[in-house]
Motif scaffolding. Structure first.
Motif, mmCIF file in Angstrom:
data_model
loop_
_atom_site.group_PDB
_atom_site.id
_atom_site.type_symbol
_atom_site.label_atom_id
_atom_site.label_comp_id
_atom_site.label_asym_id
_atom_site.label_seq_id
_atom_site.Cartn_x
_atom_site.Cartn_y
_atom_site.Cartn_z
ATOM 1 N N VAL A 140 0.863 -1.186 0.000
ATOM 2 C CA VAL A 140 0.000 0.000 0.000
ATOM 3 C C VAL A 140 0.896 1.232 0.000
ATOM 4 C CG1 VAL A 140 -1.698 1.339 1.308
ATOM 5 C CG2 VAL A 140 -1.868 -1.171 1.211
ATOM 6 N N SER A 141 0.699 2.106 -0.943
ATOM 7 C CA SER A 141 1.501 3.322 -1.045
ATOM 8 C C SER A 141 1.028 4.342 -0.005
ATOM 9 C CB SER A 141 1.389 3.923 -2.447
ATOM 10 O OG SER A 141 2.124 5.125 -2.533
ATOM 11 N N PHE A 142 1.926 4.748 0.888
ATOM 12 C CA PHE A 142 1.551 5.626 1.994
ATOM 13 C C PHE A 142 2.397 6.892 2.078
ATOM 14 C CE2 PHE A 142 4.815 2.725 3.410
ATOM 15 C CZ PHE A 142 5.691 3.543 4.096
ATOM 16 N N ALA A 143 3.367 7.057 1.189
ATOM 17 C CA ALA A 143 4.339 8.151 1.300
ATOM 18 C C ALA A 143 3.670 9.526 1.328
ATOM 19 C CB ALA A 143 5.332 8.080 0.145
ATOM 20 N N ASN A 144 2.609 9.702 0.551
ATOM 21 C CA ASN A 144 1.943 11.008 0.479
ATOM 22 C C ASN A 144 1.246 11.388 1.790
ATOM 23 O OD1 ASN A 144 2.733 11.292 -2.183
ATOM 24 N ND2 ASN A 144 0.815 10.483 -3.010
ATOM 25 N N HIS A 145 0.990 10.404 2.632
ATOM 26 C CA HIS A 145 0.271 10.662 3.884
ATOM 27 C C HIS A 145 1.170 10.535 5.109
ATOM 28 C CE1 HIS A 145 -3.591 10.636 1.795
ATOM 29 N NE2 HIS A 145 -3.203 9.543 1.166
ATOM 30 N N LEU A 146 2.450 10.264 4.913
ATOM 31 C CA LEU A 146 3.324 9.960 6.040
ATOM 32 C C LEU A 146 3.416 11.124 7.033
ATOM 33 C CD1 LEU A 146 5.020 7.738 7.235
ATOM 34 C CD2 LEU A 146 6.996 8.584 5.958
ATOM 35 N N LEU A 147 3.471 12.356 6.546
ATOM 36 C CA LEU A 147 3.536 13.514 7.444
ATOM 37 C C LEU A 147 2.268 13.602 8.289
ATOM 38 C CD1 LEU A 147 4.908 16.038 8.513
ATOM 39 C CD2 LEU A 147 3.926 17.319 6.578
ATOM 40 N N ASP A 148 1.109 13.375 7.656
ATOM 41 C CA ASP A 148 -0.148 13.371 8.413
ATOM 42 C C ASP A 148 -0.123 12.309 9.508
ATOM 43 O OD1 ASP A 148 -1.464 15.455 7.121
ATOM 44 O OD2 ASP A 148 -2.267 14.136 5.563
ATOM 45 N N PHE A 149 0.338 11.121 9.163
ATOM 46 C CA PHE A 149 0.368 10.033 10.132
ATOM 47 C C PHE A 149 1.298 10.367 11.302
ATOM 48 C CE2 PHE A 149 -0.533 6.991 6.375
ATOM 49 C CZ PHE A 149 -1.879 7.318 6.424
ATOM 50 N N PHE A 150 2.409 11.019 11.007
ATOM 51 C CA PHE A 150 3.342 11.404 12.073
ATOM 52 C C PHE A 150 2.698 12.450 12.986
ATOM 53 C CE2 PHE A 150 6.798 14.128 13.697
ATOM 54 C CZ PHE A 150 7.482 13.173 14.441
ATOM 55 N N LEU A 151 2.039 13.450 12.399
ATOM 56 C CA LEU A 151 1.380 14.489 13.191
ATOM 57 C C LEU A 151 0.238 13.902 14.016
ATOM 58 C CD1 LEU A 151 1.276 17.411 10.587
ATOM 59 C CD2 LEU A 151 2.821 17.180 12.545
ATOM 60 N N TRP A 152 -0.508 12.983 13.437
ATOM 61 C CA TRP A 152 -1.593 12.342 14.179
ATOM 62 C C TRP A 152 -1.042 11.471 15.305
ATOM 63 C CZ3 TRP A 152 -4.724 10.461 9.274
ATOM 64 C CH2 TRP A 152 -5.197 11.600 8.588
ATOM 65 N N SER A 153 0.137 10.895 15.102
ATOM 66 C CA SER A 153 0.774 10.123 16.168
ATOM 67 C C SER A 153 1.099 11.026 17.356
ATOM 68 C CB SER A 153 2.049 9.451 15.656
ATOM 69 O OG SER A 153 1.755 8.489 14.664
ATOM 70 N N ILE A 154 1.486 12.269 17.072
ATOM 71 C CA ILE A 154 1.787 13.222 18.154
ATOM 72 C C ILE A 154 0.517 13.567 18.930
ATOM 73 C CG2 ILE A 154 2.556 15.572 18.685
ATOM 74 C CD1 ILE A 154 4.481 15.338 16.303
ATOM 75 N N THR A 155 -0.575 13.861 18.218
ATOM 76 C CA THR A 155 -1.815 14.180 18.933
ATOM 77 C C THR A 155 -2.374 12.941 19.647
ATOM 78 O OG1 THR A 155 -2.979 13.952 16.792
ATOM 79 C CG2 THR A 155 -2.490 16.177 17.557
ATOM 80 N N GLY A 156 -2.168 11.765 19.075
ATOM 81 C CA GLY A 156 -2.553 10.538 19.763
ATOM 82 C C GLY A 156 -1.766 10.348 21.045
ATOM 83 N N TRP A 157 -0.497 10.702 21.005
ATOM 84 C CA TRP A 157 0.347 10.611 22.199
ATOM 85 C C TRP A 157 -0.111 11.600 23.273
ATOM 86 C CZ3 TRP A 157 4.116 14.570 23.486
ATOM 87 C CH2 TRP A 157 4.817 14.294 24.664
ATOM 88 N N LEU A 158 -0.453 12.808 22.869
ATOM 89 C CA LEU A 158 -0.962 13.789 23.831
ATOM 90 C C LEU A 158 -2.198 13.252 24.545
ATOM 91 C CD1 LEU A 158 -0.587 17.112 21.787
ATOM 92 C CD2 LEU A 158 0.819 16.359 23.717
ATOM 93 N N ALA A 159 -3.060 12.591 23.792
ATOM 94 C CA ALA A 159 -4.261 11.999 24.389
ATOM 95 C C ALA A 159 -3.912 10.845 25.328
ATOM 96 C CB ALA A 159 -5.203 11.521 23.295
ATOM 97 N N ALA A 160 -2.829 10.130 25.022
ATOM 98 C CA ALA A 160 -2.405 9.036 25.899
ATOM 99 C C ALA A 160 -2.013 9.561 27.280
ATOM 100 C CB ALA A 160 -1.234 8.278 25.270
ATOM 101 N N ILE A 161 -1.484 10.790 27.335
ATOM 102 C CA ILE A 161 -1.115 11.385 28.623
ATOM 103 C C ILE A 161 -2.352 11.576 29.493
ATOM 104 C CG2 ILE A 161 0.011 13.347 29.759
ATOM 105 C CD1 ILE A 161 1.598 13.800 27.185
ATOM 106 N N THR A 162 -3.487 11.866 28.853
ATOM 107 C CA THR A 162 -4.752 11.975 29.586
ATOM 108 C C THR A 162 -5.050 10.687 30.334
ATOM 109 O OG1 THR A 162 -5.751 13.625 28.136
ATOM 110 C CG2 THR A 162 -7.258 12.161 29.289
ATOM 111 N N ILE A 163 -4.955 9.555 29.630
ATOM 112 C CA ILE A 163 -5.281 8.273 30.264
ATOM 113 C C ILE A 163 -4.230 7.892 31.291
ATOM 114 C CG2 ILE A 163 -5.829 5.845 29.847
ATOM 115 C CD1 ILE A 163 -6.858 6.581 27.130
#
Length: 242
Positions: free
Chosen positions: A128-151
């Motif tokens: 599956v070609s994902f290169a065009n979305h890799l920056l989005d996935f990295f940024l979403w990983s950061i916001t996902g991590w911020l939410a993990a701090i909540t839990i």
């Protein structure tokens, strides 16, 4: 304080648990994607794979994972009476709780990077070609991590309050399931439910960047949860030992 926290984590089973939970969650999502791949358009496959891969990890496995590592971390202090020792050094209760939250948040940052790595591996295996979305996935990983701090903050408070290893983990599992149910009840409830915040941050359902109002709500909501349960955990520690 931080050095001691990381030494405890290193000696525990936490690293193995993190890899195992993320691997199981990723494999489950990848299999669901593979079974339904034929009906997907080529241009959407990278995003759908992301949604499937990280949804099960973030909504089911990660909250339980956080419950486990918080219970392990707090049980170090309970079993060795380290809470009392730390407070008689003396170390201020707010610093003790903050060191717990920060150290476990660093661990969850590593966990989130592992999820991203597993996604990349899944995409490569499935071609599956994902290169065009890799920056989005990295940024979403950061916001996902911020939410993990909540839990993390919530589970530290629960572990302190109950002084038990298994029950806080059970609570994290129940609340993770409740977050999943919130998705079916309504998106508005899902967007504010604390144990759904990782999935919201990872954009597992939207599969699109935050709009500005969504991002502001996400940041304010998670900051409020973190501050609230940090204060409650500090108060609980003071109540028990001061």
């Amino acid at each position: 304080m931080m050095t001691f926290e990381f030494k405890k984590i290193k000696k525990s089973a936490i690293p193995i648990i993190i890899v195992f939970f993320n691997l199981v969650g990723t494999l489950l999502g990848t299999m669901v994607f593979a079974f339904n791949r034929k009906v997907l358009l080529d241009g959407t496959q990278a995003l759908v794979l992301w949604g499937q891969t990280v949804f099960y990890a973030s909504q089911i496995f990660t909250p339980i994972l956080i419950g486990i590592i918080c219970s392990i971390s707090c049980q170090f202090e309970e079993s060795n009476k380290n809470w009392q020792r730390l407070l008689t050094i003396p170390v201020k209760p707010n610093r003790v709780i903050l060191s717990k939250i920060v150290s476990l948040s660093v661990i969850m940052a590593i966990s989130q990077l592992i999820v991203l790595l597993f996604y990349v591996l899944s995409a490569l295996v499935l071609k599956v070609s994902f290169a065009n979305h890799l920056l989005d996935f990295f940024l979403w990983s950061i916001t996902g991590w911020l939410a993990a701090i909540t839990i993390v903050s919530i589970q530290i408070f629960i572990s302190l309050r109950l002084k038990n290893f298994a029950v806080p983990i059970l609570i994290s599992a129940i609340l993770a399931m409740a977050g999943l149910m919130a998705l079916f009840i309504g998106r508005s409830l899902f967007a504010i439910f604390p144990y759904a915040q990782i999935a919201v941050g990872l954009r597992t359902r939207a599969l699109a960047p935050f709009t500005l109002p969504e991002f502001i709500l996400f940041l304010l909501l998670n900051a409020s949860y973190i501050i609230l349960f940090y204060v409650l955990a500090v108060r609980q520690l003071k109540k028990r030992f001061i």
